[in-house]
Design a protein around this motif. Structure first.
Motif, mmCIF file in Angstrom:
data_model
loop_
_atom_site.group_PDB
_atom_site.id
_atom_site.type_symbol
_atom_site.label_atom_id
_atom_site.label_comp_id
_atom_site.label_asym_id
_atom_site.label_seq_id
_atom_site.Cartn_x
_atom_site.Cartn_y
_atom_site.Cartn_z
ATOM 1 N N SER A 8 -11.209 14.191 -0.816
ATOM 2 C CA SER A 8 -9.825 14.478 -1.164
ATOM 3 C C SER A 8 -9.302 13.423 -2.109
ATOM 4 C CB SER A 8 -8.959 14.592 0.088
ATOM 5 O OG SER A 8 -8.357 13.392 0.414
ATOM 6 N N ASP A 9 -8.395 13.860 -2.952
ATOM 7 C CA ASP A 9 -7.782 13.008 -3.955
ATOM 8 C C ASP A 9 -6.293 13.330 -3.944
ATOM 9 O OD1 ASP A 9 -7.074 11.616 -6.233
ATOM 10 O OD2 ASP A 9 -7.989 13.057 -7.604
ATOM 11 N N LYS A 10 -5.535 12.557 -3.218
ATOM 12 C CA LYS A 10 -4.102 12.798 -3.010
ATOM 13 C C LYS A 10 -3.921 14.159 -2.341
ATOM 14 C CE LYS A 10 -2.854 9.633 -6.584
ATOM 15 N NZ LYS A 10 -2.201 9.318 -7.767
ATOM 16 N N ALA A 11 -3.324 15.132 -3.034
ATOM 17 C CA ALA A 11 -3.050 16.436 -2.417
ATOM 18 C C ALA A 11 -4.131 17.468 -2.690
ATOM 19 C CB ALA A 11 -1.702 16.966 -2.910
ATOM 20 N N VAL A 12 -5.178 17.071 -3.405
ATOM 21 C CA VAL A 12 -6.236 18.021 -3.777
ATOM 22 C C VAL A 12 -7.496 17.726 -2.971
ATOM 23 C CG1 VAL A 12 -7.655 18.883 -5.669
ATOM 24 C CG2 VAL A 12 -5.286 18.216 -6.106
ATOM 25 N N ILE A 13 -8.074 18.790 -2.437
ATOM 26 C CA ILE A 13 -9.343 18.677 -1.714
ATOM 27 C C ILE A 13 -10.433 19.261 -2.598
ATOM 28 C CG2 ILE A 13 -10.609 19.384 0.354
ATOM 29 C CD1 ILE A 13 -7.860 19.441 1.760
ATOM 30 N N HIS A 14 -11.567 18.566 -2.649
ATOM 31 C CA HIS A 14 -12.689 18.969 -3.501
ATOM 32 C C HIS A 14 -13.881 19.340 -2.622
ATOM 33 C CE1 HIS A 14 -10.597 16.966 -6.862
ATOM 34 N NE2 HIS A 14 -10.280 16.063 -5.951
ATOM 35 N N ALA A 15 -14.586 20.388 -3.017
ATOM 36 C CA ALA A 15 -15.819 20.788 -2.336
ATOM 37 C C ALA A 15 -16.913 20.958 -3.378
ATOM 38 C CB ALA A 15 -15.624 22.090 -1.574
ATOM 39 N N HIS A 16 -18.025 20.307 -3.135
ATOM 40 C CA HIS A 16 -19.202 20.477 -3.979
ATOM 41 C C HIS A 16 -20.329 20.908 -3.050
ATOM 42 C CE1 HIS A 16 -22.660 18.698 -6.474
ATOM 43 N NE2 HIS A 16 -22.374 19.887 -6.908
ATOM 44 N N ALA A 17 -20.971 22.012 -3.374
ATOM 45 C CA ALA A 17 -22.022 22.537 -2.501
ATOM 46 C C ALA A 17 -23.279 22.815 -3.307
ATOM 47 C CB ALA A 17 -21.549 23.811 -1.813
ATOM 48 N N ARG A 18 -24.413 22.712 -2.618
ATOM 49 C CA ARG A 18 -25.713 22.952 -3.251
ATOM 50 C C ARG A 18 -26.635 23.636 -2.249
ATOM 51 N NH1 ARG A 18 -27.601 17.716 -4.074
ATOM 52 N NH2 ARG A 18 -29.049 17.863 -2.363
ATOM 53 N N LEU A 19 -27.341 24.643 -2.729
ATOM 54 C CA LEU A 19 -28.385 25.300 -1.945
ATOM 55 C C LEU A 19 -29.703 25.109 -2.666
ATOM 56 C CD1 LEU A 19 -26.813 28.808 -1.176
ATOM 57 C CD2 LEU A 19 -26.837 26.809 0.305
ATOM 58 N N GLU A 20 -30.729 24.747 -1.934
ATOM 59 C CA GLU A 20 -32.059 24.630 -2.518
ATOM 60 C C GLU A 20 -32.924 25.759 -1.981
ATOM 61 O OE1 GLU A 20 -33.611 20.707 -1.875
ATOM 62 O OE2 GLU A 20 -31.964 19.778 -2.979
ATOM 63 N N LEU A 21 -33.354 26.611 -2.903
ATOM 64 C CA LEU A 21 -34.287 27.675 -2.577
ATOM 65 C C LEU A 21 -35.665 27.227 -3.027
ATOM 66 C CD1 LEU A 21 -31.402 29.008 -2.966
ATOM 67 C CD2 LEU A 21 -32.644 31.131 -3.246
ATOM 68 N N LYS A 22 -36.647 28.004 -2.712
ATOM 69 C CA LYS A 22 -38.023 27.638 -3.044
ATOM 70 C C LYS A 22 -38.191 27.318 -4.532
ATOM 71 C CE LYS A 22 -41.362 30.772 -3.112
ATOM 72 N NZ LYS A 22 -42.287 31.772 -2.597
ATOM 73 N N TRP A 23 -37.542 28.057 -5.395
ATOM 74 C CA TRP A 23 -37.793 27.950 -6.824
ATOM 75 C C TRP A 23 -36.554 27.643 -7.660
ATOM 76 C CZ3 TRP A 23 -35.007 31.887 -9.031
ATOM 77 C CH2 TRP A 23 -34.662 32.938 -8.179
ATOM 78 N N VAL A 24 -35.403 27.460 -7.032
ATOM 79 C CA VAL A 24 -34.178 27.234 -7.813
ATOM 80 C C VAL A 24 -33.131 26.522 -6.957
ATOM 81 C CG1 VAL A 24 -33.040 29.420 -7.264
ATOM 82 C CG2 VAL A 24 -32.596 28.330 -9.466
ATOM 83 N N GLU A 25 -32.194 25.882 -7.624
ATOM 84 C CA GLU A 25 -31.071 25.234 -6.952
ATOM 85 C C GLU A 25 -29.790 25.920 -7.410
ATOM 86 O OE1 GLU A 25 -30.914 20.816 -6.342
ATOM 87 O OE2 GLU A 25 -29.302 21.036 -7.811
ATOM 88 N N VAL A 26 -28.899 26.197 -6.471
ATOM 89 C CA VAL A 26 -27.616 26.828 -6.765
ATOM 90 C C VAL A 26 -26.522 25.826 -6.403
ATOM 91 C CG1 VAL A 26 -26.084 28.757 -6.202
ATOM 92 C CG2 VAL A 26 -28.555 29.110 -6.267
#
Length: 96
Positions: free
Chosen positions: A44-62
């Motif tokens: 969080s940064d003051k009034a803003v909340i941040h989300a960063h997400a990552r999925l690792e599949l066998k052959w790619v990252e999302v």
């Protein structure tokens, strides 16, 4: 999903961990292959909340990023962005 890591900044309530894990964990049904690892970081940064997400599949990252005013809002936004990417990947694979 084999493993989900949820990282919370100090200002993020602990109950966000379970919600994030459940919401991101449900994405595996849209993945074209097994999800080996999922990671979500909430800050969080003051009034803003941040989300960063990552999925690792066998052959790619999302990856996806979102920001908003509440924890549930950013988790839902980042989940929807990842879901769209996974569905798009399935569509591409189906047409090849």
């Amino acid at each position: 999903m084999d493993y989900i890591q949820v990282s919370l900044a100090e200002a993020i309530p602990e109950q966000a961990r379970e919600y994030a894990s459940a919401r991101i964990g449900s994405l595996d049904r849209y993945a074209p292959d097994r999800v080996d690892f999922a990671w979500i970081n909430l800050t969080s940064d003051k009034a803003v909340i941040h989300a960063h997400a990552r999925l690792e599949l066998k052959w790619v990252e999302v990856q996806a990023y979102a920001e908003g005013e509440t924890v549930t809002e950013v988790i839902d936004l980042v989940r929807e962005r990842m879901r769209r990417q996974l569905v798009s990947m399935q569509d591409v694979l189906a047409h090849n």
